[in-house]
Design a protein around this motif. Structure first.
Motif, mmCIF file in Angstrom:
data_model
loop_
_atom_site.group_PDB
_atom_site.id
_atom_site.type_symbol
_atom_site.label_atom_id
_atom_site.label_comp_id
_atom_site.label_asym_id
_atom_site.label_seq_id
_atom_site.Cartn_x
_atom_site.Cartn_y
_atom_site.Cartn_z
ATOM 1 N N TYR A 16 50.307 39.796 37.821
ATOM 2 C CA TYR A 16 50.654 38.592 37.065
ATOM 3 C C TYR A 16 52.123 38.600 36.618
ATOM 4 O O TYR A 16 52.762 37.544 36.509
ATOM 5 C CB TYR A 16 49.722 38.424 35.870
ATOM 6 C CG TYR A 16 48.310 38.059 36.266
ATOM 7 C CD1 TYR A 16 48.082 37.066 37.219
ATOM 8 C CD2 TYR A 16 47.212 38.695 35.700
ATOM 9 C CE1 TYR A 16 46.790 36.720 37.595
ATOM 10 C CE2 TYR A 16 45.922 38.360 36.073
ATOM 11 C CZ TYR A 16 45.717 37.372 37.027
ATOM 12 O OH TYR A 16 44.439 37.035 37.412
ATOM 13 N N ALA A 17 52.651 39.790 36.350
ATOM 14 C CA ALA A 17 54.073 39.886 36.022
ATOM 15 C C ALA A 17 54.918 39.481 37.232
ATOM 16 O O ALA A 17 55.968 38.828 37.090
ATOM 17 C CB ALA A 17 54.422 41.302 35.586
ATOM 18 N N PHE A 18 54.445 39.865 38.406
ATOM 19 C CA PHE A 18 55.139 39.481 39.641
ATOM 20 C C PHE A 18 55.086 37.970 39.834
ATOM 21 O O PHE A 18 56.082 37.336 40.196
ATOM 22 C CB PHE A 18 54.485 40.207 40.816
ATOM 23 C CG PHE A 18 55.320 40.212 42.070
ATOM 24 C CD1 PHE A 18 56.671 39.901 42.051
ATOM 25 C CD2 PHE A 18 54.741 40.545 43.278
ATOM 26 C CE1 PHE A 18 57.434 39.914 43.209
ATOM 27 C CE2 PHE A 18 55.484 40.561 44.444
ATOM 28 C CZ PHE A 18 56.837 40.244 44.411
ATOM 29 N N TYR A 19 53.913 37.370 39.587
ATOM 30 C CA TYR A 19 53.800 35.907 39.643
ATOM 31 C C TYR A 19 54.807 35.246 38.707
ATOM 32 O O TYR A 19 55.529 34.308 39.084
ATOM 33 C CB TYR A 19 52.387 35.466 39.229
ATOM 34 C CG TYR A 19 51.320 35.633 40.277
ATOM 35 C CD1 TYR A 19 51.575 35.411 41.623
ATOM 36 C CD2 TYR A 19 50.025 35.987 39.904
ATOM 37 C CE1 TYR A 19 50.583 35.564 42.570
ATOM 38 C CE2 TYR A 19 49.024 36.141 40.847
ATOM 39 C CZ TYR A 19 49.298 35.926 42.177
ATOM 40 O OH TYR A 19 48.315 36.074 43.125
ATOM 41 N N ALA A 20 54.850 35.728 37.466
ATOM 42 C CA ALA A 20 55.723 35.116 36.455
ATOM 43 C C ALA A 20 57.186 35.226 36.845
ATOM 44 O O ALA A 20 57.964 34.270 36.691
ATOM 45 C CB ALA A 20 55.475 35.774 35.095
ATOM 46 N N LEU A 21 57.588 36.388 37.364
ATOM 47 C CA LEU A 21 58.977 36.561 37.750
ATOM 48 C C LEU A 21 59.355 35.624 38.893
ATOM 49 O O LEU A 21 60.440 35.033 38.901
ATOM 50 C CB LEU A 21 59.222 38.016 38.156
ATOM 51 C CG LEU A 21 60.664 38.349 38.548
ATOM 52 C CD1 LEU A 21 61.131 39.620 37.854
ATOM 53 C CD2 LEU A 21 60.790 38.520 40.072
ATOM 54 N N ARG A 22 58.464 35.460 39.855
ATOM 55 C CA ARG A 22 58.755 34.557 40.966
ATOM 56 C C ARG A 22 58.856 33.105 40.498
ATOM 57 O O ARG A 22 59.685 32.338 40.988
ATOM 58 C CB ARG A 22 57.668 34.693 42.039
ATOM 59 C CG ARG A 22 57.674 36.007 42.776
ATOM 60 C CD ARG A 22 58.887 36.165 43.658
ATOM 61 N NE ARG A 22 58.900 35.220 44.769
ATOM 62 C CZ ARG A 22 59.904 35.065 45.615
ATOM 63 N NH1 ARG A 22 61.009 35.760 45.460
ATOM 64 N NH2 ARG A 22 59.839 34.179 46.602
ATOM 65 N N ILE A 23 58.039 32.732 39.543
ATOM 66 C CA ILE A 23 58.119 31.372 38.993
ATOM 67 C C ILE A 23 59.466 31.167 38.297
ATOM 68 O O ILE A 23 60.115 30.122 38.453
ATOM 69 C CB ILE A 23 56.947 31.110 38.029
ATOM 70 C CG1 ILE A 23 55.627 31.046 38.809
ATOM 71 C CG2 ILE A 23 57.164 29.808 37.258
ATOM 72 C CD1 ILE A 23 54.395 30.988 37.930
ATOM 73 N N LEU A 24 59.906 32.154 37.523
ATOM 74 C CA LEU A 24 61.193 32.049 36.832
ATOM 75 C C LEU A 24 62.350 31.987 37.828
ATOM 76 O O LEU A 24 63.328 31.263 37.609
ATOM 77 C CB LEU A 24 61.370 33.234 35.887
ATOM 78 C CG LEU A 24 60.453 33.265 34.656
ATOM 79 C CD1 LEU A 24 60.644 34.567 33.887
ATOM 80 C CD2 LEU A 24 60.729 32.060 33.753
ATOM 81 N N GLU A 25 62.244 32.744 38.907
ATOM 82 C CA GLU A 25 63.280 32.664 39.946
ATOM 83 C C GLU A 25 63.345 31.252 40.523
ATOM 84 O O GLU A 25 64.432 30.721 40.784
ATOM 85 C CB GLU A 25 62.991 33.668 41.062
ATOM 86 C CG GLU A 25 63.250 35.112 40.684
ATOM 87 C CD GLU A 25 62.989 36.055 41.839
ATOM 88 O OE1 GLU A 25 62.648 35.577 42.955
ATOM 89 O OE2 GLU A 25 63.105 37.277 41.646
ATOM 90 N N GLY A 26 62.199 30.642 40.728
ATOM 91 C CA GLY A 26 62.166 29.283 41.242
ATOM 92 C C GLY A 26 62.786 28.285 40.284
ATOM 93 O O GLY A 26 63.475 27.344 40.702
ATOM 94 N N ILE A 27 62.561 28.491 38.981
ATOM 95 C CA ILE A 27 63.164 27.599 37.975
ATOM 96 C C ILE A 27 64.682 27.659 38.066
ATOM 97 O O ILE A 27 65.372 26.635 38.023
ATOM 98 C CB ILE A 27 62.676 27.988 36.569
ATOM 99 C CG1 ILE A 27 61.184 27.633 36.412
ATOM 100 C CG2 ILE A 27 63.515 27.296 35.495
ATOM 101 C CD1 ILE A 27 60.575 28.117 35.111
#
Length: 530
Positions: A161-172
């Motif tokens: 889930y931390a990996f999911y969150a980091l990828r979402i932030l990169e997309g932002i």
């Protein structure tokens, strides 16, 4: 921030545009006031390198995922009638003992998580770029993604889930890049150079894919450099260096540039006007059929792009059985082709327009049709070549390569129909076009999960081909080539606050002072000395 357009296409005698309005090539004078490289061309080069880094940061996970995921425990259909043999007599590379037990669906969700964040900052990116400056928004967006990329190995090993969150932030962070650059070109690109300047700068994304795929494959297979984590450390660090150069060397508008020649500044401003703060006509934009034509084809085009971008390395390794180093090199070949065609299409489109061979509308329609229909035909061919490695790579290269022709079509059409609001409009269309970023990997993962066969991927390729064709037809029906009437209108409230310069000049010419009336003035009284 936006500009009021001027229909004057006068050129400076010192530094002339590369392509004139009449289509003839213009030789620049060797004058001291002419720089070795024009400011707008240097901006295109810096933007090119910016998008190069953007796609290095975006694509590296697609290659690293092959090394990160443990596929030795996955259950695949190993039916010999539908599985390919390795091209060379080596052990099958399809089984990878990575450190993460992620099945195809999980991998699809990880690859798609980036686009959940990416889609949210498209419209805000264009709006903020026009309001606070495209240079700042573009630079800080890439800086955000670069820094977060450095933490990718830590997040992946900490928790899924931390990996999911980091990828979402990169997309932002990365979501603002394309709208911001469109807003930047609204300030810098002369009317007859829009396609080639924007096309060249955006083609950096394809070269980034070309370079990052084989290098990522080599890094993943190198124990000396640390394996797959080195992919994120190296590309993240390089991008941070570029950000420093961007903020030091690039300027928001021609009038802000301290080293631009006077002739180039006048040429740009005579072509597209000076910058003026105008309110965004949201209702006119959202009810424009031309905008929605671009949005539909952007969605369908990106469906194909993201299927290849996120899933092609998996297809090359697990179906065609290339090893990870060959996988990176061969997966990059289609992006060499699309990089070349994207740059060429910009010059061809502007040549057709400036020489009056085709109107702007006909040019955009033609380039879009070619760039969508040919890839659809080639991708269908991929599904029928079976395990013929050579033909599979050739057709994949043709499919992605011909897709680059659409850069001279719908991709820059925002600058034709509403150059003042190109950043906002690209934010809207690119936001819709970002949905396939998370939807396509999830659909591919669902279709191919427990069906890692040629037959399973055939469904993926047919679906992609159909989506390509639908988008092209919708765009042809709704496209427009001229600046929309509402984009030329001045805001209604401005007339009550100020008077245009033309009206001022008219008043100066027509107003006459009232005639003077003769008044009898009595003589002063006479004084006598006492």
């Amino acid at each position: 921030m936006s500009r009021t357009l001027s229909h004057s296409e006068s050129e400076s005698e010192e530094c002339r545009p590369l392509i004139r309005n009449d289509g003839t090539e213009s030789k620049q004078r060797e004058d001291a006031s002419c720089q070795w490289i024009q400011a707008r061309h240097f901006l295109a080069l810096m933007a090119f390198m910016g998008f190069f880094n953007v796609y290095c940061l975006r694509v590296n996970l697609s290659m690293a995922m092959v090394a990160m995921a443990n596929t030795s425990s996955s259950t695949h259909n190993n039916d010999s009638t539908s599985q390919c043999r390795p091209l060379y007599n080596t052990s099958s590379p399809s089984q990878n003992s990575g450190e993460f037990n992620w099945d195809e669906q999980t991998q699809g969700l990880i690859l798609g998580a980036f686009f959940y964040g990416y889609v949210t900052t498209q419209v805000p990116g264009g709006f903020l770029a026009e309001r606070y400056g495209a240079k700042r928004i573009f630079g800080f967006g890439i800086l955000c993604t670069s820094v977060l990329t450095l933490f990718t190995p830590l997040a992946a090993r900490w928790h899924l889930y931390a990996f999911y969150a980091l990828r979402i932030l990169e997309g932002i962070g990365e979501g603002v890049t394309f709208p911001a650059m469109h807003a930047m070109w609204g300030n810098w690109a002369p009317v007859w150079e829009r396609t080639k300047l924007a096309g060249f700068s955006y083609s950096g994304s394809q070269l980034g894919t070309v370079i990052s795929m084989p290098i990522s494959g080599l890094l993943c297979g190198s124990d000396i450099l640390g394996g797959w984590p080195s992919v994120f450390y190296i590309f993240g660090a390089v991008s941070c260096v570029w950000v420093i150069a961007w903020f030091c060397l690039v300027h928001e508008t021609p009038s802000d540039h301290p080293r631009i020649s006077k002739s180039e500044k006048e040429y740009i401003e005579n072509s597209i006007g000076k910058r003026e703060r105008l309110p965004t006509p949201w209702k006119k934009i959202l009810t424009s059929s031309a905008l929605w034509g671009i949005a539909v084809v952007s969605f369908t085009n990106n469906w194909g792009s993201y299927v290849f971008l996120t899933c092609l390395p998996t297809f090359m390794q697990r179906i065609l059985k290339f090893d990870i180093k060959s996988d990176g090199l061969l997966s990059a070949l289609p992006y060499v082709a699309i990089w070349i065609t994207q740059m060429m299409s910009g010059f061809i489109a502007d040549y057709l327009r400036t020489n009056n061979y085709l109107s702007t509308l006909a040019t955009r329609r033609l380039m879009t049709l070619i760039g969508e229909v040919l890839p659809a035909a080639a991708v269908i061919g991929v599904s029928y070549v079976g395990c013929d490695h050579i033909w599979a790579v050739v057709l994949l290269t043709v499919s992605l390569g011909t897709n680059g022709i659409s850069m001279g079509g719908f991709n820059v059409n925002h600058l034709d129909i509403a150059p003042k609001f190109a950043g906002v409009m690209l934010g809207i269309t690119n936001g819709i076009a970002s949905i396939p970023g998370f939807l396509a990997p999830a659909v591919v993962g669902y279709i191919t999960n427990n069906r890692e066969t040629i037959e399973g991927w055939r469904y993926v390729f047919f679906l992609t081909a159909g989506i390509y064709v639908v988008g092209a037809l919708v765009y042809v029906a709704l496209a427009r080539g001229d600046e929309m009437a509402w984009a030329r209108e001045r805001p209604s409230h401005s007339s009550s606050l100020s008077v245009s310069s033309a009206n001022i000049q008219t008043h100066r010419q027509t107003w006459q002072p009232p005639p003077q009336q003769e008044v009898d003035i009595p003589p002063p009284p006479e004084y006598t000395e006492t």
